[in-house]
Scaffold this active site. Structure first.
Site, PDB file in Angstrom:
ATOM      1  N   ASN A 151      29.379  49.674  61.587  1.00 40.37           N
ATOM      2  CA  ASN A 151      28.208  50.273  61.336  1.00 40.37           C
ATOM      3  C   ASN A 151      28.437  51.084  62.062  1.00 40.37           C
ATOM      4  O   ASN A 151      27.720  52.571  60.956  1.00 40.37           O
ATOM      5  CB  ASN A 151      27.042  49.251  61.638  1.00 40.37           C
ATOM      6  N   ASP A 190       9.457  42.853  58.929  1.00 40.38           N
ATOM      7  CA  ASP A 190       8.896  42.384  60.306  1.00 40.38           C
ATOM      8  C   ASP A 190       7.386  41.838  60.758  1.00 40.38           C
ATOM      9  O   ASP A 190       6.676  41.254  60.433  1.00 40.38           O
ATOM     10  CB  ASP A 190       9.570  42.128  61.371  1.00 40.38           C
ATOM     11  N   HIS A 193      15.054  44.377  66.254  1.00 36.78           N
ATOM     12  CA  HIS A 193      14.773  44.008  65.031  1.00 36.78           C
ATOM     13  C   HIS A 193      16.461  42.665  64.293  1.00 36.78           C
ATOM     14  O   HIS A 193      17.099  43.328  64.195  1.00 36.78           O
ATOM     15  CB  HIS A 193      14.837  44.668  63.842  1.00 36.78           C
TER      16      HIS A 193
END
Length: 436
Positions: free
Chosen positions: A194, A248, A276
């Site tokens: 990614n 969150d 995260h």
């Protein structure tokens, strides 16, 4: 991207406007049968007035349209404005680029953006949708749905697979597209795969986006992907890059409200610290319920330190297990919340969470990483870090754990940030909140 005409004064006659556009669209119903082909520089564009269409446009011959980039219905129409009609009250068009635009999160998000829910009901926007060769046909379907929804504020839609084209003049870049972590894939491999996506997108933003573009990274691991992206966009202020931790925060507010027996709007000053991932730290020490410190309302310290913290950290995985799919809808809502927090003044005394660049932070958190922290905004797209927060040993020890993870991730992607050879020594293979 063709220049868009200045827009006329906005009124509350949205339904009237929609019917006019619908009428004009009907006049070119034959055009709707055309299909957008994946050709270089192809796009869907529109430019329309906000109030009166002076006259219905003449039918457009299919042969003439084929000379231009093929497009759909109302996004092919251009209405010329007289000089005296040019806007004084309409705002300047805002360009919003979205990667992963054919995915489930975008499927919820794009219609919220187009409706005016995010930036305001007097703010015209252009949507620039980035996909891949494989998803281009799906993007055509997205464009068709946006057309059929008759959003008065949606002035342009363009689709493409080249970020250097799609990100042109972007004022916002919502980077959602990323590869999910598959079975047996180590976190280091996910960071590398990614990370390469965000190297390319960072370079594209640096080359063609607005110099004040606001970048919100959603694709995971979002903190380190945001770091990679900003490192590859040196001409854009590092402060403009955000990693999404708002979902969150929303989950933490929900759990505190349930435990206290109040509605969630009574819960404020909630912070998510750090990464995260399952090392994230939902902060109950500084949070408030009905204006009172959480620990004065919820006196069960064991619940706060164990069950509450664990529920927030693992909520995404539990949702997948129960429903069989990821939390796309609530993620889209949290993107809306994150954007609105930057374009709306923060209520007095409150704050919001977002992952931002740490250099110069007042908390003694390591510099040069992207770390979720408490922020306030004046509503101008910028933010400042909150200084009046408390720490105790429990909170600080948890913060240092998530900091260590992010520092290790940074070393793991050094080859993508221009900082040398990557060394991957992650402190345990922690999972993302939505991973099983």
């Amino acid at each position: 991207m063709a220049a868009v005409a200045e827009l006329t004064q906005y009124t509350n006659t949205a339904h009237r406007f929609s019917s006019e556009v619908s009428y004009a669209s009907t006049r070119i119903s034959g055009l709707r049968r055309l299909h957008l082909r994946p050709i270089k520089n192809s796009g869907i564009r529109c430019s329309v007035t906000s109030n009166k269409v002076q006259a219905a446009p003449e039918a457009v011959k299919a042969e003439e349209v084929k000379k231009k980039a093929e497009c759909y219905g109302v996004f092919c129409l251009t209405y010329d404005l007289k000089a005296e009609e040019e806007t004084k009250s309409w705002k300047k068009l805002v360009n919003i680029a979205v990667s992963g635009a054919a995915g489930m999160i975008s499927n919820h998000l794009l219609f919220k953006l187009a409706s005016g829910e995010v930036l305001g009901y007097d703010q015209p926007i252009a949507l620039k949708l980035l996909g891949s060769e494989r998803s281009l046909q799906a993007l055509e379907g997205v464009a068709m749905e946006l057309e059929d929804s008759l959003f008065p504020l949606l002035r342009e839609v363009s689709i493409g697979i080249d970020p250097y084209e799609v990100f042109q003049d972007a004022d916002w870049a919502l980077l959602i597209g990323a590869k999910p972590r598959g079975p047996g894939m180590e976190r280091a491999a996910l960071l590398d795969i990614n990370g390469q996506i965000f190297v390319e997108q960072g370079k594209a933003l640096n080359a063609v986006a607005s110099r004040d573009v606001k970048v919100l990274v959603v694709g995971n691991p979002c903190n380190t992907n945001a770091l990679i992206c900003l490192k590859n966009a040196p001409n854009i202020p590092a402060k403009n890059f955000h990693a999404l931790t708002r979902l969150d925060e929303n989950r933490a507010k929900c759990q505190l409200a349930l435990k206290a027996g109040v509605f969630y709007d009574k819960v404020s000053n909630v912070t998510i610290w750090g990464n995260h991932s399952t090392t994230q730290v939902p902060d109950f020490l500084n949070a408030r319920i009905n204006g009172l410190p959480v620990k004065e309302v919820i006196k069960d310290t064991k619940w706060l330190e164990e069950e509450f913290t664990n529920k927030v950290q693992t909520r995404g995985g539990v949702l997948i297990k129960k429903w069989g799919r990821s939390s796309a809808a609530s993620t889209a809502v949290s993107i809306v919340d994150a954007m609105r927090s930057l374009v709306t003044p923060t209520p007095e005394g409150d704050w919001f969470s977002t992952g931002v660049y740490t250099t110069g932070n007042p908390y003694c958190i390591a510099d040069d990483i992207v770390f979720s922290m408490p922020c306030r905004s004046n509503g101008d797209g910028d933010y400042e870090l909150v200084k009046d927060v408390e720490f105790d040993d429990y909170l600080w020890n948890r913060i240092k754990t998530t900091e260590a993870e992010l520092l290790a991730e940074k070393k793991c992607v050094a080859h993508l940030t221009g900082e040398g050879i990557a060394v991957c020594d992650l402190p345990g293979d922690t999972m993302l909140p939505g991973e099983m």
